[in-house]
Design an enzyme around this catalytic site. Sequence first.
Site, PDB file in Angstrom:
ATOM      1  N   GLY A  31       0.865  -1.266   0.037  1.00  0.00           N
ATOM      2  CA  GLY A  31       0.114   0.027   0.129  1.00  0.00           C
ATOM      3  C   GLY A  31       0.993   1.182   0.027  1.00  0.00           C
ATOM      4  O   GLY A  31       2.144   1.085   0.103  1.00  0.00           O
ATOM      5  N   LEU A  32       0.420   2.450  -0.194  1.00  0.00           N
ATOM      6  CA  LEU A  32       0.780   3.789  -0.139  1.00  0.00           C
ATOM      7  C   LEU A  32       1.606   3.869   1.072  1.00  0.00           C
ATOM      8  O   LEU A  32       1.141   3.492   2.209  1.00  0.00           O
ATOM      9  CB  LEU A  32       0.005   4.783  -0.447  1.00  0.00           C
ATOM     10  CG  LEU A  32      -0.823   4.905  -1.888  1.00  0.00           C
ATOM     11  CD1 LEU A  32      -1.890   5.887  -1.733  1.00  0.00           C
ATOM     12  CD2 LEU A  32       0.368   5.054  -2.991  1.00  0.00           C
ATOM     13  N   SER A  33       2.701   4.869   0.812  1.00  0.00           N
ATOM     14  CA  SER A  33       3.157   5.292   2.112  1.00  0.00           C
ATOM     15  C   SER A  33       2.232   5.927   3.076  1.00  0.00           C
ATOM     16  O   SER A  33       1.370   6.798   2.742  1.00  0.00           O
ATOM     17  CB  SER A  33       4.340   6.145   2.013  1.00  0.00           C
ATOM     18  OG  SER A  33       4.978   7.140   2.780  1.00  0.00           O
ATOM     19  N   GLY A  34       2.270   5.576   4.243  1.00  0.00           N
ATOM     20  CA  GLY A  34       1.333   6.073   5.227  1.00  0.00           C
ATOM     21  C   GLY A  34      -0.078   5.554   5.315  1.00  0.00           C
ATOM     22  O   GLY A  34      -1.250   5.860   5.987  1.00  0.00           O
ATOM     23  N   SER A  35      -0.284   4.388   4.512  1.00  0.00           N
ATOM     24  CA  SER A  35      -1.682   3.682   4.376  1.00  0.00           C
ATOM     25  C   SER A  35      -1.808   2.927   5.705  1.00  0.00           C
ATOM     26  O   SER A  35      -3.058   2.795   6.056  1.00  0.00           O
ATOM     27  CB  SER A  35      -1.656   2.831   2.997  1.00  0.00           C
ATOM     28  OG  SER A  35      -0.459   1.740   3.148  1.00  0.00           O
ATOM     29  N   GLY A  36      -0.685   2.399   6.348  1.00  0.00           N
ATOM     30  CA  GLY A  36      -0.939   1.647   7.737  1.00  0.00           C
ATOM     31  C   GLY A  36      -0.304   0.299   7.668  1.00  0.00           C
ATOM     32  O   GLY A  36      -0.581  -0.577   8.479  1.00  0.00           O
ATOM     33  N   LYS A  37       0.669   0.048   6.723  1.00  0.00           N
ATOM     34  CA  LYS A  37       1.309  -1.124   6.570  1.00  0.00           C
ATOM     35  C   LYS A  37       1.812  -1.563   7.903  1.00  0.00           C
ATOM     36  O   LYS A  37       1.599  -2.744   8.446  1.00  0.00           O
ATOM     37  CB  LYS A  37       2.203  -1.389   5.377  1.00  0.00           C
ATOM     38  CG  LYS A  37       1.626  -1.022   4.004  1.00  0.00           C
ATOM     39  CD  LYS A  37       2.466  -0.794   2.877  1.00  0.00           C
ATOM     40  CE  LYS A  37       3.716   0.143   3.317  1.00  0.00           C
ATOM     41  NZ  LYS A  37       3.211   1.457   3.040  1.00  0.00           N
ATOM     42  N   SER A  38       2.771  -0.726   8.306  1.00  0.00           N
ATOM     43  CA  SER A  38       3.712  -0.946   9.616  1.00  0.00           C
ATOM     44  C   SER A  38       2.977  -1.026  10.731  1.00  0.00           C
ATOM     45  O   SER A  38       2.593  -1.782  11.531  1.00  0.00           O
ATOM     46  CB  SER A  38       4.702   0.349   9.797  1.00  0.00           C
ATOM     47  OG  SER A  38       5.620   0.320   8.702  1.00  0.00           O
ATOM     48  N   SER A 105       6.084  -1.938  -2.130  1.00  0.00           N
ATOM     49  CA  SER A 105       5.835  -2.684  -3.036  1.00  0.00           C
ATOM     50  C   SER A 105       4.678  -2.387  -4.300  1.00  0.00           C
ATOM     51  O   SER A 105       3.730  -3.139  -4.271  1.00  0.00           O
ATOM     52  CB  SER A 105       5.539  -4.173  -2.585  1.00  0.00           C
ATOM     53  OG  SER A 105       4.856  -4.300  -1.765  1.00  0.00           O
TER      54      SER A 105
END
Length: 198
Positions: A31-38, A105
């Site tokens: 997902g985009l940067s800041g989407s919430g992956k981490s 990714s």
Amino acid sequence: MNNLYPIQTKVDASKRQQLLNQRPLLIWFTGLSGSGKSTLAVQLEAMLYDRSYKTYLLDGDNIRTGLNKDLTFTEEGRVENIRRIGEVGKLMVDAGLVVLSAFISPFEADRQQVRNIVGRQNYFEVFVDTPLEICEQRDVKGLYRKARAGEVKNFTGIDSPYERPSAPDIRIETDKISIEDAVENLFRTIESRITRKH
Ligand SMILES: Nc1ncnc2c1ncn2[C@@H]1O[C@H](COP(=O)(O)OP(=O)(O)O)[C@@H](O)[C@H]1O
Ligand SMILES: [Mg+2]
């Protein structure tokens, strides 16, 4: 690949799975940067730990300051970044771990490559589907502001593309669901994949 003779081990993946009492899986957050992956990967890992699953979390920023610190954010660098994570993920899955990875990714072909490297049955794709406007509002690391100002180049969503996953195993709309509910959903969806059947 000439003159290479891989050794045969006495301890194999199935023995390790028995010992660890779990089945391995690579849980791939994209997902985009800041989407919430981490955020989601960290919370899910904590939940898995509480239930005695053996895990390891691979996160973009950590890997980019270590194993992949020689790579750039050009298309070439991003492709090689993901290829290496795929190979590391494969080793960890072979070791028997539940691996969580959180990388933007952005390219479908690279995610497909990871799926092929690690094996289709070992790959679970989580599309963290947060609209660009929301990610930009959050601007957790201040990078969208810098990208808009031209201070950061090749920023995904701004001047570098993000290809939406065509068939993710699960899609999470973080603007519509709480972190807690999203993690609960994730756990319920993967539980049968990582639990050993006796
Ligand atoms: N439902 C949600 N799921 C995940 N993150 C959320 C959600 N709602 C708000 N957020 C916030 O969005 C931000 C996501 O940042 P981060 O996890 O670092 O993104 P990424 O790793 O994709 O770049 C965090 O500040 C998090 O608290
Ligand atoms: Mg992150």
